[in-house]
Design an enzyme around this catalytic site. Structure first.
Site, PDB file in Angstrom:
ATOM      1  N   ARG A 163       0.631  -1.263  -0.037  1.00  0.00           N
ATOM      2  CA  ARG A 163       0.032   0.011  -0.037  1.00  0.00           C
ATOM      3  C   ARG A 163       0.888   1.258  -0.082  1.00  0.00           C
ATOM      4  O   ARG A 163       0.583   2.108   0.776  1.00  0.00           O
ATOM      5  CB  ARG A 163      -0.902  -0.064   1.230  1.00  0.00           C
ATOM      6  CG  ARG A 163      -1.741  -1.269   1.463  1.00  0.00           C
ATOM      7  CD  ARG A 163      -2.969  -1.183   0.334  1.00  0.00           C
ATOM      8  NE  ARG A 163      -3.950  -2.392   0.703  1.00  0.00           N
ATOM      9  CZ  ARG A 163      -3.582  -3.597   0.324  1.00  0.00           C
ATOM     10  NH1 ARG A 163      -2.744  -3.771  -0.484  1.00  0.00           N
ATOM     11  NH2 ARG A 163      -4.612  -4.545   0.618  1.00  0.00           N
ATOM     12  N   SER A 237     -10.493   0.355   4.009  1.00  0.00           N
ATOM     13  CA  SER A 237      -9.872   0.141   5.423  1.00  0.00           C
ATOM     14  C   SER A 237      -9.274   1.424   5.632  1.00  0.00           C
ATOM     15  O   SER A 237      -8.354   1.914   5.052  1.00  0.00           O
ATOM     16  CB  SER A 237      -8.709  -1.066   4.819  1.00  0.00           C
ATOM     17  OG  SER A 237      -9.104  -2.196   4.324  1.00  0.00           O
ATOM     18  N   GLU A 334      -4.024   4.207   6.487  1.00  0.00           N
ATOM     19  CA  GLU A 334      -4.021   4.087   5.174  1.00  0.00           C
ATOM     20  C   GLU A 334      -4.648   5.196   4.364  1.00  0.00           C
ATOM     21  O   GLU A 334      -4.167   5.611   3.349  1.00  0.00           O
ATOM     22  CB  GLU A 334      -4.618   2.812   4.623  1.00  0.00           C
ATOM     23  CG  GLU A 334      -4.527   2.589   3.225  1.00  0.00           C
ATOM     24  CD  GLU A 334      -5.199   1.094   2.836  1.00  0.00           C
ATOM     25  OE1 GLU A 334      -4.779   0.096   3.428  1.00  0.00           O
ATOM     26  OE2 GLU A 334      -5.983   1.102   1.940  1.00  0.00           O
TER      27      GLU A 334
HETATM   28  P1  FAD Z   1      -8.703   9.559  -4.256  1.00  0.00           P
HETATM   29  O1  FAD Z   1      -9.192   9.187  -2.883  1.00  0.00           O
HETATM   30  O2  FAD Z   1      -9.321  10.629  -4.987  1.00  0.00           O
HETATM   31  O3  FAD Z   1      -7.127   9.973  -4.026  1.00  0.00           O
HETATM   32  C1  FAD Z   1      -6.219   9.304  -2.985  1.00  0.00           C
HETATM   33  C2  FAD Z   1      -4.993   9.924  -3.120  1.00  0.00           C
HETATM   34  O4  FAD Z   1      -4.304   9.855  -4.239  1.00  0.00           O
HETATM   35  C3  FAD Z   1      -5.106  11.389  -2.651  1.00  0.00           C
HETATM   36  O5  FAD Z   1      -3.772  11.967  -1.896  1.00  0.00           O
HETATM   37  C4  FAD Z   1      -5.000  12.027  -4.118  1.00  0.00           C
HETATM   38  O6  FAD Z   1      -4.420  13.251  -3.924  1.00  0.00           O
HETATM   39  C5  FAD Z   1      -4.275  11.068  -4.815  1.00  0.00           C
HETATM   40  N1  FAD Z   1      -4.307  10.922  -6.356  1.00  0.00           N
HETATM   41  C6  FAD Z   1      -5.662  10.794  -6.792  1.00  0.00           C
HETATM   42  N2  FAD Z   1      -5.526  10.689  -8.201  1.00  0.00           N
HETATM   43  C7  FAD Z   1      -4.267  11.361  -8.576  1.00  0.00           C
HETATM   44  C8  FAD Z   1      -3.585  11.358  -9.628  1.00  0.00           C
HETATM   45  N3  FAD Z   1      -4.157  11.295 -10.950  1.00  0.00           N
HETATM   46  N4  FAD Z   1      -2.393  11.906  -9.763  1.00  0.00           N
HETATM   47  C9  FAD Z   1      -1.456  12.233  -8.288  1.00  0.00           C
HETATM   48  N5  FAD Z   1      -2.363  11.773  -7.329  1.00  0.00           N
HETATM   49  C10 FAD Z   1      -3.491  11.278  -7.194  1.00  0.00           C
HETATM   50  N6  FAD Z   1      -7.887   0.011  -1.906  1.00  0.00           N
HETATM   51  C11 FAD Z   1      -7.105  -1.149  -1.917  1.00  0.00           C
HETATM   52  O7  FAD Z   1      -5.815  -0.920  -1.903  1.00  0.00           O
HETATM   53  N7  FAD Z   1      -7.631  -2.103  -1.907  1.00  0.00           N
HETATM   54  C12 FAD Z   1      -8.995  -2.461  -1.673  1.00  0.00           C
HETATM   55  O8  FAD Z   1      -9.404  -3.528  -1.844  1.00  0.00           O
HETATM   56  C13 FAD Z   1      -9.668  -1.249  -1.523  1.00  0.00           C
HETATM   57  N8  FAD Z   1     -11.296  -1.478  -1.165  1.00  0.00           N
HETATM   58  C14 FAD Z   1     -11.816  -0.344  -0.921  1.00  0.00           C
HETATM   59  C15 FAD Z   1     -13.292  -0.371  -0.518  1.00  0.00           C
HETATM   60  C16 FAD Z   1     -14.097   0.683  -0.348  1.00  0.00           C
HETATM   61  C17 FAD Z   1     -15.505   0.404  -0.222  1.00  0.00           C
HETATM   62  C18 FAD Z   1     -13.447   1.919  -0.349  1.00  0.00           C
HETATM   63  C19 FAD Z   1     -14.161   3.186  -0.309  1.00  0.00           C
HETATM   64  C20 FAD Z   1     -12.191   1.985  -0.792  1.00  0.00           C
HETATM   65  C21 FAD Z   1     -11.171   0.926  -0.920  1.00  0.00           C
HETATM   66  N9  FAD Z   1      -9.801   1.113  -0.982  1.00  0.00           N
HETATM   67  C22 FAD Z   1      -9.145  -0.146  -1.474  1.00  0.00           C
HETATM   68  C23 FAD Z   1      -9.185   2.394  -1.214  1.00  0.00           C
HETATM   69  C24 FAD Z   1      -9.351   3.215  -2.437  1.00  0.00           C
HETATM   70  O9  FAD Z   1     -10.554   2.851  -3.331  1.00  0.00           O
HETATM   71  C25 FAD Z   1      -8.163   3.203  -3.582  1.00  0.00           C
HETATM   72  O10 FAD Z   1      -7.127   3.585  -2.484  1.00  0.00           O
HETATM   73  C26 FAD Z   1      -8.323   3.962  -4.434  1.00  0.00           C
HETATM   74  O11 FAD Z   1      -7.059   3.746  -5.447  1.00  0.00           O
HETATM   75  C27 FAD Z   1      -8.517   5.314  -4.502  1.00  0.00           C
HETATM   76  O12 FAD Z   1      -8.918   5.915  -5.713  1.00  0.00           O
HETATM   77  P2  FAD Z   1      -9.380   7.186  -5.892  1.00  0.00           P
HETATM   78  O13 FAD Z   1      -9.472   7.671  -7.175  1.00  0.00           O
HETATM   79  O14 FAD Z   1     -10.709   7.318  -5.113  1.00  0.00           O
HETATM   80  O15 FAD Z   1      -8.563   8.192  -4.960  1.00  0.00           O
HETATM   81  P1  NAP Z   2      -9.848 -11.155   4.699  1.00  0.00           P
HETATM   82  O1  NAP Z   2     -10.285 -12.091   3.466  1.00  0.00           O
HETATM   83  O2  NAP Z   2     -11.080 -11.198   5.724  1.00  0.00           O
HETATM   84  O3  NAP Z   2      -8.727 -11.129   5.337  1.00  0.00           O
HETATM   85  C1  NAP Z   2      -8.251 -10.407   6.517  1.00  0.00           C
HETATM   86  C2  NAP Z   2      -6.816  -9.874   6.174  1.00  0.00           C
HETATM   87  O4  NAP Z   2      -5.936 -11.032   6.305  1.00  0.00           O
HETATM   88  C3  NAP Z   2      -6.813  -9.129   5.064  1.00  0.00           C
HETATM   89  O5  NAP Z   2      -6.556  -7.797   5.264  1.00  0.00           O
HETATM   90  C4  NAP Z   2      -5.251  -9.742   4.163  1.00  0.00           C
HETATM   91  O6  NAP Z   2      -4.449  -8.806   4.160  1.00  0.00           O
HETATM   92  C5  NAP Z   2      -5.031 -10.998   5.199  1.00  0.00           C
HETATM   93  N1  NAP Z   2      -4.885 -12.137   4.500  1.00  0.00           N
HETATM   94  C6  NAP Z   2      -6.257 -12.892   3.964  1.00  0.00           C
HETATM   95  N2  NAP Z   2      -5.607 -14.172   3.835  1.00  0.00           N
HETATM   96  C7  NAP Z   2      -4.304 -14.002   3.449  1.00  0.00           C
HETATM   97  C8  NAP Z   2      -3.375 -14.811   2.797  1.00  0.00           C
HETATM   98  N3  NAP Z   2      -3.684 -16.010   2.026  1.00  0.00           N
HETATM   99  N4  NAP Z   2      -2.157 -14.606   2.789  1.00  0.00           N
HETATM  100  C9  NAP Z   2      -1.746 -13.117   3.316  1.00  0.00           C
HETATM  101  N5  NAP Z   2      -2.426 -12.428   3.931  1.00  0.00           N
HETATM  102  C10 NAP Z   2      -3.934 -12.923   3.965  1.00  0.00           C
HETATM  103  O7  NAP Z   2     -10.017  -9.750   4.408  1.00  0.00           O
HETATM  104  P2  NAP Z   2     -11.255  -8.637   3.574  1.00  0.00           P
HETATM  105  O8  NAP Z   2     -11.376  -7.484   4.641  1.00  0.00           O
HETATM  106  O9  NAP Z   2     -12.629  -9.586   3.311  1.00  0.00           O
HETATM  107  O10 NAP Z   2     -10.568  -7.976   2.508  1.00  0.00           O
HETATM  108  C11 NAP Z   2     -10.345  -8.858   1.327  1.00  0.00           C
HETATM  109  C12 NAP Z   2      -9.211  -8.266   0.365  1.00  0.00           C
HETATM  110  O11 NAP Z   2      -9.403  -7.064  -0.048  1.00  0.00           O
HETATM  111  C13 NAP Z   2      -7.904  -8.018   1.284  1.00  0.00           C
HETATM  112  O12 NAP Z   2      -6.757  -8.177   0.136  1.00  0.00           O
HETATM  113  C14 NAP Z   2      -7.996  -6.599   1.624  1.00  0.00           C
HETATM  114  O13 NAP Z   2      -6.697  -5.978   1.625  1.00  0.00           O
HETATM  115  C15 NAP Z   2      -8.966  -5.921   0.494  1.00  0.00           C
HETATM  116  N6  NAP Z   2      -9.294  -4.663   0.863  1.00  0.00           N
HETATM  117  C16 NAP Z   2      -8.843  -3.613   0.820  1.00  0.00           C
HETATM  118  C17 NAP Z   2      -9.426  -2.493   1.215  1.00  0.00           C
HETATM  119  C18 NAP Z   2      -8.668  -1.195   1.452  1.00  0.00           C
HETATM  120  O14 NAP Z   2      -9.439  -0.006   1.474  1.00  0.00           O
HETATM  121  N7  NAP Z   2      -7.483  -1.034   1.452  1.00  0.00           N
HETATM  122  C19 NAP Z   2     -10.867  -2.522   1.748  1.00  0.00           C
HETATM  123  C20 NAP Z   2     -11.503  -3.681   1.470  1.00  0.00           C
HETATM  124  C21 NAP Z   2     -10.770  -4.861   1.279  1.00  0.00           C
HETATM  125  P3  NAP Z   2      -4.192  -7.961   3.048  1.00  0.00           P
HETATM  126  O15 NAP Z   2      -5.024  -6.880   3.322  1.00  0.00           O
HETATM  127  O16 NAP Z   2      -2.706  -7.473   3.165  1.00  0.00           O
HETATM  128  O17 NAP Z   2      -4.569  -8.343   1.645  1.00  0.00           O
END
Ligand code: FAD
Ligand code: NAP
Length: 338
Positions: A163, A237, A334
């Site tokens: 991340r 998250s 995050e």
């Molecule tokens: P924004 O919120 O608009 O911006 C985020 C940051 O990036 C800000 O600092 C912004 O200035 C910068 N930015 C945006 N666009 C640009 C650009 N073109 N150039 C330079 N900087 C820029 N994230 C995960 O990694 N995995 C997931 O599974 C995941 N699941 C999610 C589920 C939900 C329900 C929600 C609400 C969020 C989730 N996220 C997840 C977080 C989010 O969706 C990601 O981080 C996504 O990439 C953000 O994109 P955005 O366009 O909305 O960014």
């Molecule tokens: P999950 O499957 O319930 O698992 C819980 C956590 O354990 C996850 O965060 C994942 O870490 C870790 N995990 C599970 N299985 C694993 C494996 N085989 N090896 C290593 N790590 C493992 O998680 P969940 O909340 O439903 O989310 C599912 C996936 O979507 C995850 O990868 C999570 O990161 C992603 N997600 C991200 C966001 C966001 O905003 N960043 C929001 C929702 C979901 P990791 O997170 O490192 O994968």
């Protein structure tokens, strides 16, 4: 290029926080972006919003907000094995995932239904279900407004981590990512070992794997577990999953034998932050206008739509302190705090 003043950002952040941007410019094409950066009087600081799904707005946003809606996909190269695609940064990430699946190009199916734009994907190296976007990124092009030029960052130069990337560190607040070039595969390898993917495929009776079947499984799991930001404000998250060393790990596993963990290497273990937060009693709590989601303790919510960014930040601070005092683990946010 039209500069609007005192614009509410409520519709442009997935937490649904109602604060104003002093100056606001919506960009629909590359030419408008050129105009913006040719304008030396642009009020600073400059901030970019894509889908607004990874930001928490704690105060009115001064300077200039650029809302990125610049779209387009170009096929740069194609052979029997792979394709190289340049995708403009305002494309919606999930639309791009569906586009690739429709064409039969694999590599991002596990990243289905992540909100936001293509341009934000490299920012925090989006990841889910065992796949990170760094695995398919060949190049990121960005306008560097301090250096006044476009820069191409190849995969190594992006310094991707968990991340994390150079755009969240050294280049933070200095670049507008204009396009991302992806290398996607025509011959597919599937990653179904993670989380509940295989279980969901079995439940759906899928016998033959395909990139569409994997994406459909991911979509089904995510839809059942995560709150839809259109209905309940959230940014996914709120904290990263922490990694701890073996000394602390051994102490904790003695005390909490059921603590889930994933080895990162010989000496380090990833602990799901959601488990730590749940153990501290926060899962499902409501606190004023905010709360912690009942199905996923990692997700903080704007529970009635009226929360301020500061209220959510305070709840996150309380969680952080509680996890620190109980587990001696310092969680890292995050979500980007503005
Ligand atoms: P924004 O919120 O608009 O911006 C985020 C940051 O990036 C800000 O600092 C912004 O200035 C910068 N930015 C945006 N666009 C640009 C650009 N073109 N150039 C330079 N900087 C820029 N994230 C995960 O990694 N995995 C997931 O599974 C995941 N699941 C999610 C589920 C939900 C329900 C929600 C609400 C969020 C989730 N996220 C997840 C977080 C989010 O969706 C990601 O981080 C996504 O990439 C953000 O994109 P955005 O366009 O909305 O960014
Ligand atoms: P999950 O499957 O319930 O698992 C819980 C956590 O354990 C996850 O965060 C994942 O870490 C870790 N995990 C599970 N299985 C694993 C494996 N085989 N090896 C290593 N790590 C493992 O998680 P969940 O909340 O439903 O989310 C599912 C996936 O979507 C995850 O990868 C999570 O990161 C992603 N997600 C991200 C966001 C966001 O905003 N960043 C929001 C929702 C979901 P990791 O997170 O490192 O994968």
């Amino acid at each position: 290029m039209q500069v609007q003043t005192n614009v509410s950002l409520k519709a442009y952040n997935s937490f649904g926080i109602d604060v104003n941007a002093t100056n606001f410019i919506e960009l629909e094409n590359a030419q408008q972006l050129e105009e913006v950066f040719a304008n030396s009087y642009l009020p600073q600081p400059i901030r970019v919003i894509g889908g607004g799904s990874n930001i928490l707005l704690t105060e009115p946003v001064k300077g200039t907000v650029l809302l990125n809606r610049i779209k387009g996909i170009t096929l740069l190269e194609e052979n029997e094995e792979h394709v190289l695609l340049e995708v403009l940064s305002g494309e919606v990430w999930h639309d791009f995932v569906l586009y690739a699946i429709n064409k039969g190009w694999g590599g991002i199916e596990n990243l289905a239904l992540i909100p936001g734009t293509v341009g934000a994907a490299p920012m925090q190296n989006i990841g889910a279900y065992g796949v990170e976007v760094k695995d398919v990124i060949a190049n990121v092009r960005a306008w560097h407004w301090i250096k006044g030029k476009y820069i191409d960052y190849d995969n190594e130069a992006c310094k991707f981590g968990y991340r994390d990337s150079i755009f969240k560190q050294k280049e933070k607040g200095k670049v507008f990512i204009t396009s991302v070039t992806f290398k996607l595969q025509k011959k597919h390898t599937f990653n179904t070992n993670y989380g509940a993917i295989q279980e969901e495929l079995d439940k759906q009776g899928i016998k033959e794997l395909s990139i569409k079947a994997v994406a459909d499984a991911v979509i089904a799991i995510r839809s059942s577990k995560l709150p839809d930001p259109k209905l309940i404000g959230n940014a996914g998250s709120f904290f990263k999953n922490p990694t701890i060393g073996s000394e602390l790990f051994n102490k904790l596993i003695d005390k909490y034998p059921k603590m889930p963990s994933y080895p990162v290497d010989k000496h380090r273990f990833k602990i799901p932050a959601g488990w730590l937060i749940e153990k501290c009693g926060f899962k499902g709590v409501k606190q004023g206008n905010t709360g912690v989601h009942e199905k996923q303790a990692l997700v903080l919510i704007n529970s009635n739509g009226n929360a301020t960014g500061l209220e959510i930040w305070r709840l996150s601070e309380e969680i952080l302190q509680s996890v620190l005092s109980r587990f001696n683990i310092l969680l890292e946010r995050e979500v980007q705090i503005w």
